[in-house]
Motif scaffolding. Structure first.
Motif, PDB file in Angstrom:
ATOM      1  N   GLY A  78     -54.311  10.059  17.655  1.00 21.89           N
ATOM      2  CA  GLY A  78     -54.844   8.762  17.279  1.00 21.89           C
ATOM      3  C   GLY A  78     -54.592   8.410  15.830  1.00 21.89           C
ATOM      4  O   GLY A  78     -54.410   9.270  14.967  1.00 21.89           O
ATOM      5  N   TYR A  79     -54.585   7.125  15.591  1.00 18.41           N
ATOM      6  CA  TYR A  79     -54.419   6.526  14.263  1.00 18.41           C
ATOM      7  C   TYR A  79     -55.653   6.822  13.415  1.00 18.41           C
ATOM      8  O   TYR A  79     -56.779   6.731  13.892  1.00 18.41           O
ATOM      9  N   VAL A  80     -55.409   7.175  12.139  1.00 18.77           N
ATOM     10  CA  VAL A  80     -56.498   7.418  11.191  1.00 18.77           C
ATOM     11  C   VAL A  80     -56.369   6.388  10.067  1.00 18.77           C
ATOM     12  O   VAL A  80     -55.383   6.369   9.332  1.00 18.77           O
ATOM     13  N   SER A  81     -57.381   5.555   9.965  1.00 22.26           N
ATOM     14  CA  SER A  81     -57.376   4.461   8.986  1.00 22.26           C
ATOM     15  C   SER A  81     -57.890   4.918   7.629  1.00 22.26           C
ATOM     16  O   SER A  81     -58.869   5.664   7.548  1.00 22.26           O
ATOM     17  N   PRO A  82     -57.286   4.423   6.541  1.00 24.01           N
ATOM     18  CA  PRO A  82     -57.802   4.712   5.197  1.00 24.01           C
ATOM     19  C   PRO A  82     -59.222   4.171   4.972  1.00 24.01           C
ATOM     20  O   PRO A  82     -59.902   4.600   4.052  1.00 24.01           O
ATOM     21  N   ARG A  83     -59.679   3.273   5.835  1.00 24.23           N
ATOM     22  CA  ARG A  83     -61.040   2.732   5.677  1.00 24.23           C
ATOM     23  C   ARG A  83     -62.097   3.830   5.804  1.00 24.23           C
ATOM     24  O   ARG A  83     -63.223   3.648   5.380  1.00 24.23           O
ATOM     25  N   TRP A  84     -61.726   4.970   6.418  1.00 21.03           N
ATOM     26  CA  TRP A  84     -62.682   6.057   6.615  1.00 21.03           C
ATOM     27  C   TRP A  84     -62.694   7.049   5.455  1.00 21.03           C
ATOM     28  O   TRP A  84     -63.474   7.992   5.441  1.00 21.03           O
ATOM     29  N   ARG A  88     -59.822   4.541  -0.755  1.00 20.10           N
ATOM     30  CA  ARG A  88     -59.008   3.753   0.155  1.00 20.10           C
ATOM     31  C   ARG A  88     -57.614   3.474  -0.399  1.00 20.10           C
ATOM     32  O   ARG A  88     -56.783   2.868   0.284  1.00 20.10           O
ATOM     33  N   ASP A  89     -57.327   3.916  -1.615  1.00 19.33           N
ATOM     34  CA  ASP A  89     -56.020   3.722  -2.230  1.00 19.33           C
ATOM     35  C   ASP A  89     -55.068   4.810  -1.720  1.00 19.33           C
ATOM     36  O   ASP A  89     -54.682   5.730  -2.445  1.00 19.33           O
ATOM     37  N   THR A  90     -54.699   4.711  -0.463  1.00 22.66           N
ATOM     38  CA  THR A  90     -53.835   5.695   0.190  1.00 22.66           C
ATOM     39  C   THR A  90     -53.110   4.996   1.335  1.00 22.66           C
ATOM     40  O   THR A  90     -52.957   3.779   1.313  1.00 22.66           O
ATOM     41  N   VAL A  91     -52.668   5.716   2.317  1.00 21.77           N
ATOM     42  CA  VAL A  91     -51.966   5.136   3.475  1.00 21.77           C
ATOM     43  C   VAL A  91     -52.554   5.701   4.767  1.00 21.77           C
ATOM     44  O   VAL A  91     -53.176   6.768   4.761  1.00 21.77           O
TER      45      VAL A  91
END
Length: 195
Positions: A78-84, A88-91
């Motif tokens: 599954g996709y892992v979002s930087p919002r977690w 958040r300054d990442t990809v």
């Protein structure tokens, strides 16, 4: 994805759990006609023996016996979002569980193929609710027709390349947010596999 050594997890029990839970893989082989892949149910017989069957007309069937092949078992992903993340300054990234198993393939005898077919039926019927279907419900004509149309194989595992990339390198708070955000099956594996 780059198979970072940090995610290699050489725990044999973890590998066996993935194989038994997924029980479906992809067999890869380079044939005289080029690379080919077949998607098959896979059962483990001990630590280093994966068995499967193919239609006799499958492009891989005439080339497998004695060949060195690869079977991949793909678990949840599954996709892992930087919002977690805290920062958040990442990809974004992708978490997943996968196992590559390489080895030499042997053709199964008729008796071993018969055993494999019954084991496949028992295994997968056992995962369903209600009264199981039994192989004995097939007529001799139907069963022998199936048997004549397939070939059984055993991959003798010589190399394992496991990857369990499940956000292990994140802190506890981030892992909790990621686990809450991804699909339940992936979250379960994330909870089971620690750094």
């Amino acid at each position: 994805m780059h198979p970072n050594p940090a995610y290699r997890h050489n725990d044999q029990a973890l590998h066996e759990k993935l194989i038994s839970e997924v029980a479906f893989g992809t067999v890869f082989l380079t044939t005289p006609d080029g690379p080919r892949a077949s998607h098959v149910p896979v059962l483990a017989y001990g630590h280093d023996d994966l068995r499967f069957h193919l239609a006799r007309t499958n492009a891989l069937t005439p080339h497998l016996e004695g060949a060195r092949a690869l079977i991949t078992i793909n678990g949840p992903d599954g996709y892992v979002s930087p919002r977690w993340y805290d920062n958040r300054d990442t990809v974004p990234t992708w978490d997943y569980a996968a196992l590559e198993l390489e080895g030499t393939v042997e053709r199964l005898s008729d008796e071993a193929l018969e055993t494999l077919l019954h084991d496949v039926i028992t295994t997968f019927e056992g995962c369903l609710e209600g009264e199981p279907w039994l192989a004995s419900e097939s007529s001799e004509t139907v069963w022998s027709g199936l048997f004549k149309g397939i070939a059984g194989f055993s991959l003798k595992v010589e190399e394992r390349r496991p990857t369990f990339k499940l956000s292990q390198r994140k802190n506890a708070d981030e892992r909790a947010r990621i686990t809450a955000g991804v699909k339940p099956e992936l979250a379960r594996w994330m909870r089971e596999v620690s750094e």
